[in-house]
Write an enzyme that holds these catalytic residues in place. Structure first.
Site, PDB file in Angstrom:
ATOM      1  N   ARG A 327       0.824  -1.205   0.000  1.00 10.77           N
ATOM      2  CA  ARG A 327       0.000   0.000   0.000  1.00 10.77           C
ATOM      3  C   ARG A 327       0.865   1.265   0.000  1.00 10.77           C
ATOM      4  O   ARG A 327       0.496   2.275  -0.600  1.00 10.77           O
ATOM      5  CB  ARG A 327      -0.981   0.004   1.177  1.00 10.77           C
ATOM      6  N   ALA A 528      -8.993  -1.327   6.312  1.00  8.44           N
ATOM      7  CA  ALA A 528      -8.948  -0.751   4.971  1.00  8.44           C
ATOM      8  C   ALA A 528     -10.122   0.210   4.744  1.00  8.44           C
ATOM      9  O   ALA A 528     -10.529   0.428   3.602  1.00  8.44           O
ATOM     10  CB  ALA A 528      -8.920  -1.854   3.905  1.00  8.44           C
ATOM     11  N   GLU A 730      -9.877   6.022   7.149  1.00 13.09           N
ATOM     12  CA  GLU A 730      -8.450   6.335   7.083  1.00 13.09           C
ATOM     13  C   GLU A 730      -8.085   7.601   6.308  1.00 13.09           C
ATOM     14  O   GLU A 730      -7.179   8.328   6.720  1.00 13.09           O
ATOM     15  CB  GLU A 730      -7.694   5.147   6.453  1.00 13.09           C
TER      16      GLU A 730
END
Ligand code: MTE
Ligand code: HPA
Ligand code: MOS
Length: 781
Positions: A327, A528, A730
């Site tokens: 990521r 996620a 996030e």
């Protein structure tokens, strides 16, 4: 659930209370503030409960010559002690690779690694006893930082490379070139509720575990393997966590496995709750990264070629480091089109605690890298940093393919940045700040606008699935369960809102229930940022099944066609008749209709080949931008945030009150990462910052004096997500990159922007002062 009205709550007359898009409070907020919410440690303790403590390694890398536990066993209140050899099943709590022993077998690889566990009648007795071990170590050479690991070729997983175009040639042929090294620190998750698990032995070898975990299914699997049983023999439940932030994606398995093993061995309920210092020493954090870059660009600041070398501290095992570093690679572009690019990612093995997930999951580190370089280019060319950022933005219809070959189809960077530039009065303030700085020898101000583009989906495609279980009772109330977990982010509220909307009943008719591996199996971690995307859709599918069955029943019973049955505001219209939802449900039950359904969802469109680093790892992107202004005292290096303006994209928000909290909280948490939170190890690999006395997370007093947060209005997700919303957990964390660059901008003003300041994150006052001194000395660090 009890829905209280709040000022933002928009309930139109004749509509249900608590439907999708309404700013209802978090379902547990009244319990949080009154202290009535039950966290794992508040669950009434079973009879005969034993309390556990862990004996830890005091060396970073050593063979255990002797582990003498006589004094531990003889200590007051102690009933049992376990070491690696006592484990009947697999001695592993690693989530992906089996390289994470529960109890170290003969070799220790970090200070704090679990060597043995103690069970005693009280917590104090267990903790005191754990300190009485006599351990003889044969010291081995520890490797304590990523660059030494690179030199030694020591990695937890193989190095990965992502290439597109010819970066070498593009850099060589560019008008300008810059190269350098920077770095970004790690971060402790600092959830307020520490790691905890309580295991209860059941009959016939079964086990029930309460665990504070983002991933009950994984705790179930690893605990079952450790005690030598099957998955069916273990049930894991979690009603809520007191914060997780990624720190409870894989880490709870260690705690739960220790509790499960001791419960099996003693036949008694066992609870393990780490104390704060041990929690910080024993469990993984955000990866710190060393970043080397080389970039070639033209007079306008446009990047022609770029190369990154990322070396991250993974610690002693693989944990989730593969996906985290992937990521990071995927986010080295952030909002920018990189035509010729090479990214080399080393997953370094160090003899420190194994690092793990933390909000952003490697993305923030990758984005830090590119933002650092873009800022560097602007300073080198003496161009406005925002102009250089714009010059490199992904385009629409062209310059829109990422280095991993996903086409950016939903780009809304320009409208977001245009609007924020205006509402924050960015231009005017840049001029004003320059004027201020010329007349202010000690206090210096700085400003920066940074964008965010964050990919939504687990990069491991198979994890993008979810299940739900929905029961309707004969009084018309509903029990909803799904594979997601609640950590304060409001997932349970959002999913319940989806069910309320689908069945057209008030939110207070829905009982939100604990995550439970016996209700929904094989669930992915809630991570996620995809919790509401996945579980919202699964719950929707379950609710639609029930609605279909009710419609079919009504059609038969009242002889009307399907389009004559309509659910609205707690009522059902059937032809010319109207009855309450509960009434219809009762009739359906009486006529023997199933009123329980499962729902399942898997994210469409995604496909990604890890071998070539290409495909479509992300269903869509979440966007945002922030302008931060800081003031720095150049005599001490201390700083304050004067003003922050944020514009963030939540698609069509499922719950604007909750999303607003996520934006604010994420931003502040990111600011802590980039400024005040510093992890500090001794030369022997001992973490010294393991309590709030030495590790400074942001507090209310660190907030910007003037903090303005806005959500992008009516920005429906282009993709078919749950009610066209966007994930929000996030992405806002990375808005804090603007704070780092505002501070960097203030430092640059010290010699009237002639020298490019070298500044690592975290930009602690010490680091800022050092950077100021270096600028005063003409750039020599
Ligand atoms: N918000 C709160 N209050 N507490 C948390 O622990 N974790 C964050 C984010 N927001 C967290 C939080 C992280 S790391 C993720 S991945 C998402 O929430 C997970 O939840 P979601 O997918 O439901 O948004
Ligand atoms: N994000 C968060 N957690 C994860 C991921 C991810 O992309 N992949 C595996 N676990
Ligand atoms: Mo979040 S780091 O994906 O748990």
């Amino acid at each position: 659930m009890d829905v209280r009205s709040s000022p933002e709550q928009k309930v139109r007359a004749g509509e249900i209370t608590g439907g999708v898009g309404q700013a209802v409070p978090h379902d547990s907020s009244h319990l949080h503030v009154s202290g009535e919410a039950l966290y794992t440690d508040d669950i009434p303790e079973p009879r005969g409960l034993l309390h556990l403590a862990v004996g830890m390694s005091m060396r970073a890398h050593a063979k255990i010559r002797q582990l003498d536990l006589r004094a531990v066993r003889e200590a007051p209140g102690v009933l049992e002690v376990m070491i690696a050899d006592d484990i009947p099943g697999e001695n592993n709590c690693g989530p992906v690779v089996a390289d994470d022993p529960i109890l170290a077998p003969g070799i220790v690889q970090y200070v704090g690694q679990a060597l043995f566990s103690v069970a005693a009648s009280t917590v104090e007795q267990a903790r005191k006893a754990a300190r009485l071990a006599h351990i003889e170590y044969e010291e081995l050479q520890p490797i304590l930082d990523p660059l030494t690991a690179v030199e030694a070729g020591l990695f937890v997983l193989p190095t990965q490379t992502l290439k597109r175009g010819d970066s070498r040639a593009a850099i060589a042929n560019a008008q300008h070139r810059l190269r350098g090294r920077t770095g970004v620190g790690g971060q402790d998750q600092f959830y307020l509720e520490g790691q905890i698990a309580m295991a209860l032995p059941g009959e016939d070898g079964s086990l029930f575990i309460y665990s504070s975990t983002q991933h009950p299914g994984e705790v179930q699997h690893l605990a079952a393997a450790a005690i030598g049983k099957h998955f069916k023999d273990v049930v894991v439940e979690c009603r809520r966590m007191g914060g997780a932030f990624g720190g409870k994606e894989s880490q709870p398995a260690l705690i739960a496995c220790i509790a499960a093993l001791m419960a099996q061995r003693t036949g008694r309920a066992c609870k393990l709750r780490l104390d704060r210092d041990d929690d910080m020493i024993m469990t993984g954090k955000r990866h710190d990264f060393v970043i080397d870059y080389e970039v070639g660009f033209d007079d306008t600041g446009r990047i022609h070629g770029i190369e990154f070398m990322l070396a991250s501290r993974c610690g002693m095992s693989a944990d989730l480091s593969g996906a985290i570093n992937d990521r990071a690679m995927f986010h080295c572009d952030n909002a920018y089109y990189l035509e010729n690019v090479s990214i080399v990612s080393h997953r370094c093995k160090t003899h420190t605690v194994s690092n793990t997930a933390f909000r952003g999951f490697g993305g923030p580190q990758g984005m830090f890298a590119i933002e650092y370089v873009v800022d560097e280019i602007a300073r080198y060319l003496h161009l406005d940093a925002l102009a250089v950022r714009r010059r490199n933005f992904y385009g629409k219809g062209e310059r829109n393919v990422t280095p991993y070959l996903q086409t950016v189809e939903d780009n809304i960077l320009e409208p977001i940045v245009d609007r924020l530039e205006k509402t924050s009065e960015y231009r005017k303030r840049v001029e004003e700040i320059r004027r201020f700085n010329r007349g202010s020898p000690v206090l210096k101000r700085g400003i920066a606008l940074t964008p965010v583009k964050f990919g939504i989906s687990f990069t491991a495609t198979h994890l993008n699935q979810a299940g739900a279980l929905l029961h309707v009772y004969t009084d018309g109330t509903v029990h909803i369960n799904h594979g997601g977990t609640e950590m304060g982010q409001g997932l349970f509220t959002k999913v319940a809102q989806v069910v309320a909307e689908e069945l057209q009943i008030d939110l207070d008719r829905i009982r939100i229930t604990a995550s439970d591996t016996s209700k929904v199996p094989n669930a992915s971690a809630t991570a996620a940022s995809s919790g509401s995307d996945l579980n919202g859709k699964a719950a929707q599918a379950a609710a639609r099944k029930i609605r279909k069955r009710l419609i079919r029943f009504a059609c038969e019973r009242f002889s009307v066609p399907e389009d004559q049955v309509e659910f609205h505001n707690n009522q059902v219209r059937i032809g010319n008749e109207t009855m309450g939802f509960g009434e219809l449900v009762f009739l359906a039950w009486f006529a023997r209709t199933s009123l329980s359904a499962t729902g399942f969802y898997r994210t469409p469109k995604i496909n990604y080949d890890r071998a070539t680093f290409s495909g479509r790892p992300f269903f869509y992107y979440a966007y945002g931008a922030a302008v931060s202004e800081a003031i720095v005292d150049t005599l001490t290096g201390e700083y304050r945030l004067l003003r922050v303006d944020i514009l963030h994209d939540c698609g069509k928000s499922l719950n604007p009150a909750i999303d607003m909290g996520q934006i604010e909280g994420g931003f502040v948490q990111g600011t802590g990462w980039l400024t005040s939170e510093e992890l500090w190890w001794t030369a022997e690999g001992e973490l010294k910052t393991h309590a709030p006395s030495t590790y400074k997370i942001p507090t209310c007093s660190d907030l910007a004096v003037d903090f303005r947060v806005e959500m992008l209005e009516s920005a429906a997700n282009q993709e078919n997500t749950i009610y066209r919303s966007k994930a929000v957990g996030e992405p806002p964390l990375m808005l804090s990159l603007s704070v780092f660059h505002a501070i960097r901008d203030a430092i640059a003003s010290v010699d009237d922007y002639r020298t490019i300041p070298r500044l690592r994150a975290p930009a602690t006052p010490e680091a800022v002062l050092a950077a100021i001194e270096a600028v005063r000395n003409g750039g020599a660090a």
